[in-house]
Design a protein around this motif. Structure first.
Motif, PDB file in Angstrom:
ATOM      1  N   LEU A 115      -0.293  -2.456   2.976  1.00 40.91           N
ATOM      2  CA  LEU A 115       0.453  -1.366   3.408  1.00 40.91           C
ATOM      3  C   LEU A 115       0.872  -0.468   2.329  1.00 40.91           C
ATOM      4  O   LEU A 115       0.775   0.682   2.333  1.00 40.91           O
ATOM      5  N   LYS A 116       1.146  -1.185   1.155  1.00 38.40           N
ATOM      6  CA  LYS A 116       1.568  -0.246   0.078  1.00 38.40           C
ATOM      7  C   LYS A 116       0.147   0.551  -0.508  1.00 38.40           C
ATOM      8  O   LYS A 116       0.572   1.765  -0.874  1.00 38.40           O
ATOM      9  N   ARG A 117      -0.774   0.160  -0.343  1.00 37.44           N
ATOM     10  CA  ARG A 117      -1.930   1.155  -0.628  1.00 37.44           C
ATOM     11  C   ARG A 117      -1.905   2.241   0.274  1.00 37.44           C
ATOM     12  O   ARG A 117      -2.354   3.196  -0.072  1.00 37.44           O
ATOM     13  N   ILE A 118      -1.902   2.089   1.524  1.00 41.73           N
ATOM     14  CA  ILE A 118      -1.700   3.159   2.334  1.00 41.73           C
ATOM     15  C   ILE A 118      -0.691   4.133   2.035  1.00 41.73           C
ATOM     16  O   ILE A 118      -0.656   5.473   2.128  1.00 41.73           O
ATOM     17  N   PHE A 119       0.456   3.808   1.880  1.00 42.59           N
ATOM     18  CA  PHE A 119       1.781   4.525   1.685  1.00 42.59           C
ATOM     19  C   PHE A 119       1.548   5.218   0.221  1.00 42.59           C
ATOM     20  O   PHE A 119       1.810   6.446   0.205  1.00 42.59           O
ATOM     21  N   ASP A 120       1.024   4.700  -0.872  1.00 41.70           N
ATOM     22  CA  ASP A 120       0.649   5.266  -1.963  1.00 41.70           C
ATOM     23  C   ASP A 120      -0.247   6.404  -1.733  1.00 41.70           C
ATOM     24  O   ASP A 120      -0.004   7.534  -2.475  1.00 41.70           O
ATOM     25  N   SER A 121      -1.489   6.309  -0.929  1.00 39.94           N
ATOM     26  CA  SER A 121      -2.092   7.405  -0.601  1.00 39.94           C
ATOM     27  C   SER A 121      -1.427   8.740  -0.071  1.00 39.94           C
ATOM     28  O   SER A 121      -1.741   9.581  -0.343  1.00 39.94           O
TER      29      SER A 121
END
Length: 368
Positions: free
Chosen positions: A67-73
């Motif tokens: 989830l963090k990777r998606i939000f970071d993007s």
């Protein structure tokens, strides 16, 4: 401003009524997250992002790191408002102290949770993974973690469900004191397991008059409890309307990322392939697999009818070209006379009596 929707299609099991694109192929999660991040990078919004919504499927099937990777993007490749509404859908049984506290470290500030019903028997019928007590536990856990904006989904119109049973579900929902409640009558969509049961004669739809009583009982009880009925199926405490869904109803552009996700930029509407493997493989090659349609004047008018009339404020007739405005008013006249529509200060809106027959009223106003 614009919205960003990310479709997370993973489910550990499939609900009997679900017509949304989903998959139980959980082994694809890591590759799928990679593909979603690539698409977000590929399609930065020209507008400022005011809402982000992770829907599904079951987004809570992803790990916190994924989830963090998606939000970071999302935040790296878009200009996201400081006070953006950031929603994630969750199942009650996926909520625990560790998960809730981890979500608080992400940009998430709104939780949408599928309660559906507080009857364990009906939850088993729906093939839901959680039980009724887990809904209350999940809300308490999210509150303790600091979440102040929680929405739950409720469903009614089950086979053999009585009005009294529905009233009991409403009261259980009110006890949770959440900020937002979305409600839906059980639908028998073609291609679902529920539709097959209907075809086989193993279940029967409820009587239309009972459905009507359930709907108006819901409205009266939630409004009495202080909720604003701001859209056909949605109720909110003051200041807690769903900003993301409201943008759909107001015709605000949005970018849809992921398998089966839809996008809208006023001039065109597009949708990604509803096949997770095809989606992943295409994105791994740097190609977005999608189809697109150009929205002509008649389609834009019909879209306005079907989304704006869902809302409490209704359709602002001054936003329509003269010929469409005249057409709309002429076709609306008999429904105004029948007290199904009201025309006030250039706004056309459904009356309380018109809400239950909204599909019929809207179809009469559309350009065929």
């Amino acid at each position: 401003m614009a919205g960003l929707y990310v479709h997370i299609p993973f489910c550990s099991s499939r609900c009997v009524y679900c017509g949304f694109y989903s998959t139980t192929g959980l082994e694809l999660r890591e590759r799928y997250v990679d593909a979603v991040c690539k698409e977000i990078k590929m399609r930065p919004s020209a507008e400022q992002i005011s809402t982000i919504y992770l829907g599904g499927g079951t987004p809570s099937q992803l790990s916190t790191e994924q989830l963090k990777r998606i939000f970071d993007s999302a935040y790296i490749y878009n200009k996201v408002e400081n006070d953006a509404e950031v929603t994630i859908e969750m199942n009650p049984d996926d909520v625990n102290k560790e998960t809730a506290e981890a979500l608080r470290k992400l940009p998430v500030n709104r939780i949408s949770m599928g309660a559906q019903t507080f009857s364990d028997e009906r939850l088993r019928f729906l093939r839901r993974r959680h039980n009724a007590s887990q809904v209350k536990d999940a809300v308490e856990t999210l509150r303790q973690a600091g979440f102040k904006n929680i929405s739950i989904d409720l469903m009614y119109g089950f086979p053999n469900q009585t009005l009294e049973e529905w009233k009991a579900d409403i009261e259980k929902a009110l006890e949770l004191d959440v900020e937002h409640i979305s409600t839906y009558c059980l639908m028998y969509e073609e291609g679902t397991a529920l539709y097959k049961l209907l075809e086989q004669g193993k279940v029967a739809e409820i009587d239309e008059e009972l459905e009507r009583k359930m709907y108006y009982t819901l409205i009266e009880r939630l409004e009495a409890a202080g909720y604003e009925h701001y859209e056909i199926s949605n109720f909110a405490r003051k200041g807690y309307r769903s900003r993301h869904n409201s943008s759909y109803w107001r015709g605000i552009p949005y970018i849809g990322v992921g398998a089966a996700a839809h996008s809208y930029d006023i001039k065109t509407r597009s949708w990604n392939v509803a096949d997770i493997r095809k989606y992943i493989e295409a994105m791994e090659q740097g190609k977005r697999p999608y189809e697109e349609e150009v929205i002509d004047a008649d389609t834009r008018y019909n879209d306005a009818i079907t989304v704006a009339l869902r809302t409490k404020e209704g359709l602002d007739l001054t936003t329509l070209p003269d010929n469409q405005r005249r057409y709309c008013i002429a076709n609306a006249k008999r429904h105004i006379d029948a007290n199904l529509l009201r025309l006030d200060d250039n706004h056309l809106a459904l009356t309380k009596e018109g809400l239950f027959v909204s599909d019929m009223v809207m179809s009469d106003l559309m350009i065929v």
